[in-house]
Motif scaffolding. Structure first.
Motif, PDB file in Angstrom:
ATOM      1  N   ILE A  28     -41.164  99.777 -33.909  1.00 52.22           N
ATOM      2  CA  ILE A  28     -42.123  98.758 -33.279  1.00 52.22           C
ATOM      3  C   ILE A  28     -42.790 100.021 -32.679  1.00 52.22           C
ATOM      4  CG2 ILE A  28     -42.452  97.067 -31.120  1.00 52.22           C
ATOM      5  CD1 ILE A  28     -39.752  97.369 -30.309  1.00 52.22           C
ATOM      6  N   ALA A  29     -44.174 100.399 -33.202  1.00 52.24           N
ATOM      7  CA  ALA A  29     -44.953 101.347 -33.236  1.00 52.24           C
ATOM      8  C   ALA A  29     -46.022 100.920 -33.017  1.00 52.24           C
ATOM      9  CB  ALA A  29     -44.915 102.656 -34.351  1.00 52.24           C
ATOM     10  N   LEU A 231     -45.177  90.059 -36.607  1.00 61.06           N
ATOM     11  CA  LEU A 231     -44.260  91.477 -37.663  1.00 61.06           C
ATOM     12  C   LEU A 231     -44.927  92.424 -36.704  1.00 61.06           C
ATOM     13  CD1 LEU A 231     -46.807  90.355 -40.773  1.00 61.06           C
ATOM     14  CD2 LEU A 231     -44.720  89.596 -40.270  1.00 61.06           C
ATOM     15  N   LEU A 232     -45.562  92.534 -35.814  1.00 65.81           N
ATOM     16  CA  LEU A 232     -45.435  94.310 -35.354  1.00 65.81           C
ATOM     17  C   LEU A 232     -44.807  94.553 -34.117  1.00 65.81           C
ATOM     18  CD1 LEU A 232     -49.877  92.619 -33.365  1.00 65.81           C
ATOM     19  CD2 LEU A 232     -48.731  94.136 -35.270  1.00 65.81           C
ATOM     20  N   SER A 260     -35.541  98.817 -25.614  1.00 69.06           N
ATOM     21  CA  SER A 260     -37.072  99.428 -27.043  1.00 69.06           C
ATOM     22  C   SER A 260     -38.396  98.063 -27.115  1.00 69.06           C
ATOM     23  CB  SER A 260     -36.633  99.007 -28.662  1.00 69.06           C
ATOM     24  OG  SER A 260     -35.496  98.492 -28.868  1.00 69.06           O
ATOM     25  N   LEU A 261     -38.194  97.203 -26.853  1.00 68.62           N
ATOM     26  CA  LEU A 261     -38.461  95.959 -27.546  1.00 68.62           C
ATOM     27  C   LEU A 261     -39.396  95.444 -26.115  1.00 68.62           C
ATOM     28  CD1 LEU A 261     -39.720  93.504 -29.294  1.00 68.62           C
ATOM     29  CD2 LEU A 261     -38.310  92.015 -28.042  1.00 68.62           C
ATOM     30  N   VAL A 333     -51.792 108.004 -35.487  1.00 65.37           N
ATOM     31  CA  VAL A 333     -50.774 107.215 -36.614  1.00 65.37           C
ATOM     32  C   VAL A 333     -50.367 107.473 -37.343  1.00 65.37           C
ATOM     33  CG1 VAL A 333     -51.784 104.995 -38.518  1.00 65.37           C
ATOM     34  CG2 VAL A 333     -52.872 105.258 -35.481  1.00 65.37           C
ATOM     35  N   VAL A 334     -50.801 108.240 -38.308  1.00 65.08           N
ATOM     36  CA  VAL A 334     -49.841 108.942 -38.366  1.00 65.08           C
ATOM     37  C   VAL A 334     -48.713 109.412 -38.618  1.00 65.08           C
ATOM     38  CG1 VAL A 334     -49.974 111.376 -40.945  1.00 65.08           C
ATOM     39  CG2 VAL A 334     -51.504 110.022 -40.352  1.00 65.08           C
ATOM     40  N   ILE A 335     -48.425 110.149 -37.419  1.00 70.48           N
ATOM     41  CA  ILE A 335     -47.380 111.080 -36.829  1.00 70.48           C
ATOM     42  C   ILE A 335     -46.532 109.260 -36.331  1.00 70.48           C
ATOM     43  CG2 ILE A 335     -46.000 111.431 -35.050  1.00 70.48           C
ATOM     44  CD1 ILE A 335     -48.536 113.723 -34.539  1.00 70.48           C
ATOM     45  N   ALA A 336     -47.074 108.062 -35.488  1.00 71.89           N
ATOM     46  CA  ALA A 336     -45.732 107.315 -35.364  1.00 71.89           C
ATOM     47  C   ALA A 336     -45.262 106.496 -36.795  1.00 71.89           C
ATOM     48  CB  ALA A 336     -47.065 106.474 -35.086  1.00 71.89           C
TER      49      ALA A 336
END
Length: 521
Positions: A28-29, A231-232, A260-261, A333-336
């Motif tokens: 969940i990023a 979807l998020l 987590s949520l 964002v790339v890392i996530a």
């Protein structure tokens, strides 16, 4: 069968509550999905965006409660997650008419879950290709040929697969770093966006005040936005596939699912979507297909990376470094996306591993690596599949929409069925919690099925490419399910494995368990 103790998996129980929660949080990023989906969310009904995230989170929490209840009832689930829950909930029923369907129910859930778990990592790979291209275009505007995008996807899939190959401990450490980085970047962007609006009241903003951001402005828009926003928040269930690697699964898995949520969605999604919507204004401009100037959400809907564009504008106005600010956000964002793809791949291969051990998939999927004790065959296969899907999805928006819709269909099917499984599992349990075992799962089942129908309805009614994309996604999903039943019947014809358990099956299981207990004594 799936209903066996988790210590039969051969995996090492090394995860505490933190490890379980962190691995679920990685899927969940918030930073990644704000960046990658804000454009599609801005196309229609964008003024109800924050409210739709709220609605989606409520639906996800209802589903998470069902997962947490099942994980608490079946801590021995190992890597099986919903696949295990489906069999156990039916097999534990006393009535003969129920337990005969145990194998069929677990197979349907396990096979259908692969529509989600085998496609979703590929969607993340495609997102990665787009983000990397956006970053490189800061320095080379001509970058982004199909071959270049495909190479990015293949390399990214290989990196994620390599991390998953060495095991969940390495993955957990990577996910801790990933979560810290993306959360800090998210907070920085949100705070700066809010400060920018407060310092520039002369600009014309889409929302006149903070209250306007929070309330829905049109019911149809809210419904449409919710079908996207749901979807998020998928991914919280990934914790339930880590029971075999959890030190105390009965305690930590249910807590990890809910925590987590709440941490990612309730705290950070709510904040970041408020900030992003609060700051959108007429200063953000673009040209439409006819050459006319469009502003605000209309401009964001036609952009490749509207959050990056907004960050660049804000950065130039506030501290003269807009390009650097946007590039740093893109890097986070790339890392996530690394963590998101890794978490889903880890979850997917563990469900595949459980099915391989049961011979519900080819038995090679049930192998563990001799050194790392990971389901390495599944990791390799899913890495290749992710590279292929990512390479297809990154080429154009229609391809990406198609693979995303396939994954979404699998998600809603899996979540809806799991909520129903929860109701079945606790149907005859005395002193059960009525809300956590009946009300929440029932609402979760209804709303997940409603979201699935909503996605299909809106895609079809829009016509054009949206209609074509949903038809392609639906046909692929149907073919996958038909292929699964063909595999099921094929095993019956070749190996004689019955689809429905024989009448004396349950008695044999009780006898086997008794003999094992006597031998142990």
């Amino acid at each position: 069968m799936a209903a066996q103790a988790s210590n039969d998996t051969g995996m090492k129980p090394t995860l505490g509550l933190t490890g379980v929660t962190i691995n679920a949080m990685a899927l969940i990023a918030p930073g990644a999905f704000l960046w990658t989906t804000f454009a599609s969310q801005s196309v229609t009904g964008a003024t109800s965006m924050w409210a739709s995230v709220f609605v989606a989170t409520v639906i996800a929490l209802l589903t998470a409660i069902a997962y947490a209840s099942l994980a608490r009832r079946y801590p021995e689930a190992g890597t099986g997650s919903s696949y295990y829950f489906a069999e156990a909930s039916v097999l534990h029923k006393e009535e003969h008419k129920h337990f005969r369907f145990a194998r069929l129910s677990k197979f349907i859930v396990g096979w259908a879950s692969h529509i989600y778990y085998w496609v979703y990592p590929g969607v993340m790979v495609a997102f990665m290709g787009n983000v990397i291209a956006y970053m490189i275009q800061f320095f080379d505007p001509s970058f982004g040929t199909p071959l270049q995008l495909i190479i990015i996807c293949v390399v990214f899939a290989a990196i994620v697969g390599a991390i998953a190959f060495i095991g969940v401990n390495g993955s957990t450490m990577a996910n801790i770093v990933i979560n810290v980085i993306q959360i800090l970047a998210l907070l920085v962007f949100g705070v700066i966006a809010i400060i920018f609006r407060l310092q520039h009241p002369e600009l014309n903003y889409v929302h006149p005040n903070a209250g306007s951001v929070l309330i829905p402005h049109n019911f149809n828009d809210l419904l449409f936005q919710s079908t996207i926003a749901i979807l998020l928040v998928v991914g919280f269930e990934s914790a339930t596939a880590l029971a075999a690697e959890s030190k105390n699964p009965q305690r930590d898995i249910p807590r990890g699912v809910i925590l987590s949520l709440i941490i990612q969605a309730v705290i950070f999604y709510f904040f970041e979507y408020f900030a992003a919507n609060f700051v959108v204004g007429d200063y953000y401009t673009a040209k439409d297909a006819t050459g006319h100037t469009i502003t605000g959400f209309a401009a964001a809907g036609g952009a490749t990376a509207p959050i990056g564009d907004i960050a660049r504008f804000i950065g130039d106005k506030m501290f003269g470094g807009g390009t650097a600010f946007a590039a740093i956000l893109a890097l986070t964002v790339v890392i996530a996306l690394v963590g998101t793809a890794l978490s889903c791949l880890n979850t997917g291969v563990r469900v595949t591993y459980a099915m391989g051990k049961d011979s519900e998939l080819p038995f090679v999927f049930g192998f563990l690596h001799g050194k790392y004790r990971t389901p390495h065959v599944g990791v390799i296969v899913l890495t290749v599949i992710s590279a292929i899907i990512g390479a297809y999805g990154v080429l154009n928006v229609n391809n990406l929409t198609q693979v995303a819709l396939i994954s979404n269909i699998g998600t809603f099917i899996l979540y809806g069925m799991t909520c129903i499984i929860c109701i079945i599992a606790f149907a005859s349990v005395p002193k059960r919690g009525l809300f956590s075992t009946l009300i929440a799962p029932l609402l979760g089942a209804i709303l997940n099925i409603g979201m699935l129908l909503g996605v299909i309805y809106y895609a079809i009614t829009q016509g054009g490419s949206a209609q074509t994309n949903i038809i392609i996604a639906a046909v692929f999903s149907v073919i996958w399910l038909v292929f699964g039943f063909a595999f099921l019947f094929g095993r019956k014809l070749i190996s004689g494995v019955p689809i429905l358990h024989p009448e004396d099956y349950k008695a044999k299981q009780v006898s086997d368990e008794t003999n094992v207990s006597i031998s142990a004594e």
